[in-house]
Structure formats: structure tokens, C-alpha cells
Design an enzyme around this catalytic site. Structure first.
Site, PDB file in Angstrom:
ATOM      1  N   HIS A  39       0.843  -1.269  -0.044  1.00  0.00           N
ATOM      2  CA  HIS A  39      -0.099   0.005  -0.134  1.00  0.00           C
ATOM      3  C   HIS A  39       0.920   1.058   0.029  1.00  0.00           C
ATOM      4  O   HIS A  39       2.136   1.252   0.411  1.00  0.00           O
ATOM      5  CB  HIS A  39      -0.560  -0.035   1.317  1.00  0.00           C
ATOM      6  CG  HIS A  39      -1.589  -1.137   1.677  1.00  0.00           C
ATOM      7  ND1 HIS A  39      -2.941  -1.149   1.360  1.00  0.00           N
ATOM      8  CD2 HIS A  39      -1.428  -2.295   2.048  1.00  0.00           C
ATOM      9  CE1 HIS A  39      -3.425  -2.206   1.843  1.00  0.00           C
ATOM     10  NE2 HIS A  39      -2.673  -3.022   2.372  1.00  0.00           N
ATOM     11  N   GLU A 121       2.615  -0.893   4.489  1.00  0.00           N
ATOM     12  CA  GLU A 121       2.277   0.448   4.016  1.00  0.00           C
ATOM     13  C   GLU A 121       3.858   1.004   3.849  1.00  0.00           C
ATOM     14  O   GLU A 121       4.797   1.059   4.613  1.00  0.00           O
ATOM     15  CB  GLU A 121       1.452   1.306   4.923  1.00  0.00           C
ATOM     16  CG  GLU A 121       0.225   0.578   5.461  1.00  0.00           C
ATOM     17  CD  GLU A 121      -1.017   1.176   4.491  1.00  0.00           C
ATOM     18  OE1 GLU A 121      -0.592   1.941   3.653  1.00  0.00           O
ATOM     19  OE2 GLU A 121      -2.054   0.762   4.849  1.00  0.00           O
ATOM     20  N   HIS A 157      -2.484  -3.080  -3.398  1.00  0.00           N
ATOM     21  CA  HIS A 157      -3.964  -2.759  -2.846  1.00  0.00           C
ATOM     22  C   HIS A 157      -4.715  -2.720  -4.042  1.00  0.00           C
ATOM     23  O   HIS A 157      -5.839  -3.178  -4.252  1.00  0.00           O
ATOM     24  CB  HIS A 157      -3.892  -1.777  -1.987  1.00  0.00           C
ATOM     25  CG  HIS A 157      -5.130  -1.825  -1.109  1.00  0.00           C
ATOM     26  ND1 HIS A 157      -5.643  -0.542  -0.166  1.00  0.00           N
ATOM     27  CD2 HIS A 157      -6.329  -2.627  -0.894  1.00  0.00           C
ATOM     28  CE1 HIS A 157      -6.628  -0.847   0.381  1.00  0.00           C
ATOM     29  NE2 HIS A 157      -6.950  -2.145  -0.035  1.00  0.00           N
ATOM     30  N   ASP A 167      -3.570   2.453  -4.600  1.00  0.00           N
ATOM     31  CA  ASP A 167      -2.302   2.259  -4.296  1.00  0.00           C
ATOM     32  C   ASP A 167      -1.864   1.034  -4.219  1.00  0.00           C
ATOM     33  O   ASP A 167      -2.586   0.131  -4.479  1.00  0.00           O
ATOM     34  CB  ASP A 167      -2.146   2.730  -2.661  1.00  0.00           C
ATOM     35  CG  ASP A 167      -3.192   1.849  -1.808  1.00  0.00           C
ATOM     36  OD1 ASP A 167      -4.267   1.460  -2.234  1.00  0.00           O
ATOM     37  OD2 ASP A 167      -2.482   1.427  -0.706  1.00  0.00           O
TER      38      ASP A 167
HETATM   39 ZN    ZN Z   1      -3.793   0.481   0.732  1.00  0.00          ZN
END
Ligand code: ZN
Length: 188
Positions: A39, A121, A157, A167
Site C-alpha cells: 500500500h 504500507e 492494494h 495504491d
Molecule cells: Zn491501501
């Protein structure tokens, strides 16, 4: 920077900075950890290096701090990992538990990707290049995870929720982690 990082039996990376999120639960018993989801995140969007991602994942985000936060302050979300712009690694949820990063999602016909995935992330956005330090950390992290868990795929994602998510975005260079794909033992 993270040469030969390792993961312990509790599902935590030894060299990660740990900030526990309450936003997790058990993985369904039949789920194996088979997918890594990448992400991007920045809070406020496009602004880096603040504390707000931590606030979001620990349910402490104040809607008064930025107008954008009003729309997300009640979300209960988390990720297993965050890699900041300087390449530092944070962990919020044990890999053995289910973090809440994917939302409504499908990968190769199976719904609810949180059940069987690890979320990573990268601090960033759809509009900026990611830092070399971030790719270096990401590569080491993925290499550690695929040694420990039966990972068969690495996806964005946007691959598992294409109608909702963009993303990690156009600036994420998949070829920079190409060696990780080559190292997947459990290819599908
Ligand atoms: Zn995401």
C-alpha cells in the site's frame, strides 16, 4: 540498514519499532499466510513525516487536526508494517494476527484478503516517487517474510480492490522488488 532481519515466533520482526494497534483479530483457522499486499499512505495526503499514521492505526486521530481527518477518524484500520520515507520499519500487528488493511477485496477468486495476507504500507502517495531506503527495507522485509510463511503472491492494494483503491500507485516500481518474486518458493 536491516541486514538479515529476522522474525520471531510471535510474528514480530526483531528490528522493527513496535507500536501496537488494537485494530486486529484472529485469522480464520483455515487461512494460511499466502499473500503480501503493498500500500501507500500519507496523512494528511501528500504530507510526510508526521505522527498521524500512527494516530490512525491506534485510534487516536483527532478530527480537529486536519479537515481530511474528519472523514477517516472513525475508521478502525491497521497494517502489519509501515516503512517511512527514511526506510525505518514499524510494526503494528503480529503477522500471526489479521490486520485490517485490505477492506473489501479479492485475490484470485478468494475474498477478504485480510484473512490470508500481510499488509505493508509505504509512506508515500500516488504522486511521488518512493525513496531508495524504502525499497531497500521493503526488499529485506519481504525476503524475511517469504522465508517464514508460505507466501505465493505479492500484490498491490489496487490489484485486490481495483474498483476502490489505486495504491501503491504509478510511482511504485515493481521491478525494484523483482528479486523477491524470483525468490517465492510456493509459486502459484
Ligand atoms: Zn491501501
Amino acid at each position: 540498514m536491516f541486514k538479515s532481519i529476522s522474525i520471531n515466533k510471535s510474528g514480530f520482526i526483531d528490528k522493527a519499532k513496535i507500536i501496537l494497534s488494537p485494530n486486529f483479530d484472529n485469522r480464520p483457522t483455515k487461512s494460511t499466510i499466502s499473500l503480501i499486499v503493498i500500500h501507500n499512505i500519507s496523512l494528511p495526503p501528500g504530507i510526510y513525516e508526521g505522527k498521524y499514521i500512527f494516530d490512525l492505526f491506534t485510534n487516536k486521530l483527532s478530527p480537529d487536526d486536519h479537515e481530511y481527518f474528519r472523514s477517516i477518524t472513525n475508521l478502525k484500520v491497521s497494517s502489519h508494517f509501515l516503512i517511512r520515507r527514511d526506510g525505518s520499519l514499524f510494526q503494528f500487528v503480529s503477522c500471526l494476527d489479521r490486520a485490517w488493511h485490505a477492506g473489501e477485496s479479492t485475490w484470485r477468486g478468494i475474498n477478504n484478503c485480510n484473512d490470508f495476507s500481510i499488509g505493508i504500507e509505504l509512506e508515500g502517495s500516488d504522486y511521488d516517487a518512493f525513496e531508495t531506503n524504502q525499497y531497500d527495507c521493503l526488499k529485506e522485509l519481504i525476503q524475511c517474510l517469504i522465508k517464514e510463511y508460505p507466501i505465493i503472491s505479492i500484490a498491490g492494494h489496487s490489484d485486490i480492490a481495483p474498483s476502490r483503491k489505486t495504491d501503491p500507485g504509478p510511482y511504485f516500481k515493481w521491478d525494484k522488488i523483482k528479486t523477491c518474486f524470483d525468490q517465492l518458493t510456493y509459486k502459484s
